[in-house]
Design an enzyme around this catalytic site. Structure first.
Site, short mmCIF file in Angstrom:
data_model
loop_
_atom_site.label_atom_id
_atom_site.label_comp_id
_atom_site.label_asym_id
_atom_site.label_seq_id
_atom_site.Cartn_x
_atom_site.Cartn_y
_atom_site.Cartn_z
N GLU A 198 -5.45 -8.09 -0.68
CA GLU A 198 -6.16 -7.82 0.48
C GLU A 198 -7.87 -7.65 0.12
OE1 GLU A 198 -4.83 -5.16 3.65
OE2 GLU A 198 -2.71 -5.54 2.83
N GLU A 212 0.86 -1.20 0.05
CA GLU A 212 -0.01 -0.04 0.09
C GLU A 212 0.88 1.32 0.08
OE1 GLU A 212 -2.91 -0.32 3.14
OE2 GLU A 212 -4.23 -1.60 1.88
O1 AHR Z 1 -5.26 -5.96 6.75
C1 AHR Z 1 -5.29 -4.77 7.55
C2 AHR Z 1 -4.34 -3.74 7.06
O2 AHR Z 1 -5.16 -3.20 5.98
C3 AHR Z 1 -3.20 -3.93 6.25
O3 AHR Z 1 -2.13 -3.99 7.39
C4 AHR Z 1 -2.90 -3.15 5.32
O4 AHR Z 1 -2.07 -3.26 4.10
C5 AHR Z 1 -4.38 -2.46 5.08
O5 AHR Z 1 -4.61 -1.21 4.98
#
Ligand code: AHR
Length: 503
Positions: free
Chosen positions: A292, A173
Site C-alpha cells: 500500500e 495491517e
Molecule cells: O487503502 C485504504 C486503507 O488503508 C486500507 O484498507 C488499509 O489497509 C490502510 O489503512
C-alpha cells in the site's frame, strides 16, 4: 536556477525491475468496486456489468498484480459469502468502512474482470477475525483443480480451471489498533507462521507476505518487523510496508520530499530483515512487498469522510475520494522513483488504490471515467521502467525542510533494458520557485537519441482533473532537452516530474 548533475552507467545495476512493482489494489471500500469497476447500468458496461471505459483506463495505466479484497475490509470478510449464485449471497455489515457489503461482486467476478485488464490476482486472507482453517479453505477453493469438496464447489460455481493464485497476504495491517482482530507482534507472528506452514502443505511454491508495519511512524515500527520475522522467517517470502503521504499545515516543501521518508522506511525494514537473517543464520533473503503506497489526505478522512451511526450502513458510499493535484502527482512520481531505487529488495508493490478510492482513475455513476494527475507518472513509469534499475550518481542543490532536514532539490533514478537497449530516466524538481538544469552524463551509454521526454507540471501546482474539467492537467512533451557530446541537458520546471526515454 537549480543545478544538478547526474551520471548514468548501465553497469551500475541495483536489481531487476520486477513487473510486480507496478501492482495496484482493489478493496471493497466506498465506490472502488461498486460504481467503480462495476456498474451494470452504465452505457459502457459489458455483459458482465463491468465498465469498459474503466477497463480501457486500467489497461492504459499498466497494472501488473492487483491485491484484493482488502485492506481493512478483509479482516471482517467471509470469503464464502462472495461465491455461488449472486441472488443467494448475504448482505453483510462491513465494520471497517461502516458500510453494507452486498457481495454482488466476489471472487469469480473479480477474477473474470482481471482477465479483461490483463492483471494477476493477489489475494489477502482474513487473519483478523478468522484463522488458519479458513485460509486453507480459500486456498483449496481457489487453487486445487478438482476432486475435493471446495474445489468441486468452485467448478460447480462455473469456474472449471483453478484460479492459480500465487501471491497471498497473511492478513492486513495487523499492527494497527483500528484493525479488526489487531494483535501483538508475537501473537500475529505465531498465527502467520502456522498459517503459512499449513498453506505450504498444500502448495510449497506459494509466495507469502507477512504483515509489516502500517507506517514507519507506528510506535511499534522496527520491533514489529523483528518479532514477526523471527516467527515467520522460514515460512514467508516478503514482509509488507504501507505508507501514505499528504501535505500537512501548508508545508509543501516537506511534502515534496516525502520520498526521503519512503527511502528511510525501506532501508530500515531491509536492515531489520537482514538482522533477523543473521541471528537465525539463514541463507534466505526476505524481500519487501510495498503493498500500500500513495498520497492520501488521511487527516481529511478522519475529519470528514467517516460514516457513523448504528442505523447507517450505506452501500458503496463516497469514501476516500481524494482529488489529486499536480504537486500530489510529483510526490507520487517521486515515490515510484524511491521504489525503483530499491528494486533489489522491493520486488512487489501495490498502488493503493485503483478506482475512486484514493485512486488514479475516477468515475461518476452514469457519467465519465477520467485520469487523475497521479495516473500519468504511474502509466509512464510502468511502460518505460524495464530491465534493471540503475544506481545513478546525483549531485544537486539542496533545501531545508521542516520534516526531513536538508534534502536534494532534484531526485532521479534510471533503468536500462539490455534486451531493447532502452534507457529511461525519471526525475523530479522539488523547487517551488526555480526551474532546474540537470546535466546528465550519458557517456557510458554510447551515443543516445531521445525517444520521449514527458513532463508533468503546471503554473498552478494545485491544479486537478475534476468532474466537469477532466482534462485540465496532462503530460506535455518537453522541448528543453539538449544533446551534447556524451551529455544531455534537461530543464525541469518548478514542482515537476519528468521521464526521458533514450536509445
Ligand atoms: O487503502 C485504504 C486503507 O488503508 C486500507 O484498507 C488499509 O489497509 C490502510 O489503512
Amino acid at each position: 536556477m537549480v543545478n544538478a548533475r547526474l551520471t548514468i552507467d548501465p553497469h551500475f545495476t541495483v536489481g531487476k525491475v520486477n513487473r510486480r512493482l507496478f501492482g495496484s489494489f482493489v478493496e471493497h471500500l466506498g465506490r472502488c468496486v461498486y460504481d467503480g469497476i462495476y456498474e451494470p447500468g452504465h452505457s459502457t458496461a459489458d455483459a458482465d456489468g463491468f465498465r469498459e471505459d474503466v477497463i480501457a483506463l486500467v489497461k492504459e495505466l499498466g497494472v501488473s498484480a492487483i491485491r484484493y479484497p482488502g485492506g481493512n475490509f478483509v479482516s471482517g470478510f467471509r470469503w464464502e459469502d462472495s461465491v455461488g449464485p449472486v441472488a443467494d449471497r448475504p448482505r453483510r455489515l462491513d465494520l471497517a468502512w461502516h458500510s453494507t457489503e452486498t457481495n454482488e461482486v466476489g471472487l469469480h467476478e473479480f477474477s473474470n474482470w482481471l482477465g479483461k485488464v490483463d492483471s494477476e490476482l493477489m489475494l489477502a486472507i482474513n487473519l483478523g477475525t478468522r484463522g488458519t482453517l479458513e485460509a486453507l479453505d480459500i486456498l483449496e477453493y481457489s487453487n486445487i483443480a478438482s476432486g475435493t469438496a471446495l474445489s468441486d464447489q468452485r467448478v460447480a460455481n462455473g469456474q472449471k480451471d483453478a484460479f492459480g493464485v500465487k501471491m497471498w497476504c497473511l492478513g492486513n495491517e495487523m499492527d494497527g489498533p483500528w484493525q479488526l482482530g489487531h494483535r501483538s507482534a508475537d501473537d500475529y507472528g505465531k498465527i502467520a507462521s502456522q498459517t503459512a506452514k499449513a498453506m505450504r502443505q498444500i502448495d510449497p511454491s506459494l509466495e507469502l507476505v507477512a504483515c509489516g508495519s502500517s507506517s514507519a511512524h507506528m510506535p511499534t515500527f522496527g520491533e514489529w518487523e523483528r518479532v514477526v520475522l523471527t516467527h515467520t522467517y522460514d515460512d514467508v517470502d516478503y514482509i509488507s510496508c504501507h505508507a501514505y503521504y499528504e501535505e500537512k499545515n501548508g508545508d509543501l516543501g516537506s511534502f515534496l520530499a516525502s520520498a526521503v521518508d519512503m527511502d528511510h522506511f525501506i532501508e530500515t525494514v531491509v536492515a531489520t530483515a537482514d538482522h533477523v537473517k543473521a541471528v537465525l543464520g539463514s541463507e534466505k533473503t526476505i524481500n519487501i512487498s510495498f503493498d500500500e503506497w500513495n498520497v492520501w489526505y488521511l487527516d481529511r478522512y478522519h475529519q470528514v469522510d467517516k460514516i457513523e451511526g448504528v442505523d447507517n450502513w450505506p452501500v458503496a458510499p463516497r469514501l476516500l475520494e481524494d482529488s489529486y493535484s499536480v504537486a500530489d502527482a510529483v510526490v507520487f512520481g517521486n515515490l515510484l522513483i524511491s521504489l525503483l531505487r530499491h528494486a533489489d529488495r522491493v520486488t512487489s508493490a501495490s498502488l493503493a488504490q485503483l478506482v475512486n478510492v484514493i485512486a488514479p482513475i475516477m468515475t461518476e455513476p452514469d457519467g465519465p471515467a477520467w485520469r487523475q494527475t497521479t495516473f500519468f507518472p504511474f502509466a509512464v513509469t510502468s511502460r518505460l521502467a524495464t530491465g534493471e534499475a540503475l544506481s545513478v550518481k546525483l549531485e544537486a542543490d539542496s533545501y531545508e525542510t521542516a520534516g526531513y532536514g536538508v534534502v536534494p532539490l532534484i531526485d532521479a533514478v534510471a533503468t536500462h533494458d539490455r534486451e531493447t537497449g532502452l534507457t529511461s530516466v525519471f526525475l523530479v524538481n522539488r523547487s517551488q520557485t526555480d526551474a532546474a538544469t540537470v546535466t546528465i552524463d550519458t557517456a557510458a551509454l554510447g551515443g543516445v537519441a531521445v525517444l520521449e521526454a514527458l513532463t508533468l507540471a503546471d503554473d498552478d501546482v494545485y491544479a486537478k482533473n475534476v468532474l466537469g474539467d477532466t482534462e485540465r492537467v496532462g503530460l506535455a512533451e518537453s522541448d528543453s532537452v539538449e544533446l551534447g557530446e556524451g551529455t544531455l541537458t534537461v530543464t525541469l520546471p518548478p514542482v515537476s516530474w519528468t521521464a526521458l526515454s533514450l536509445r
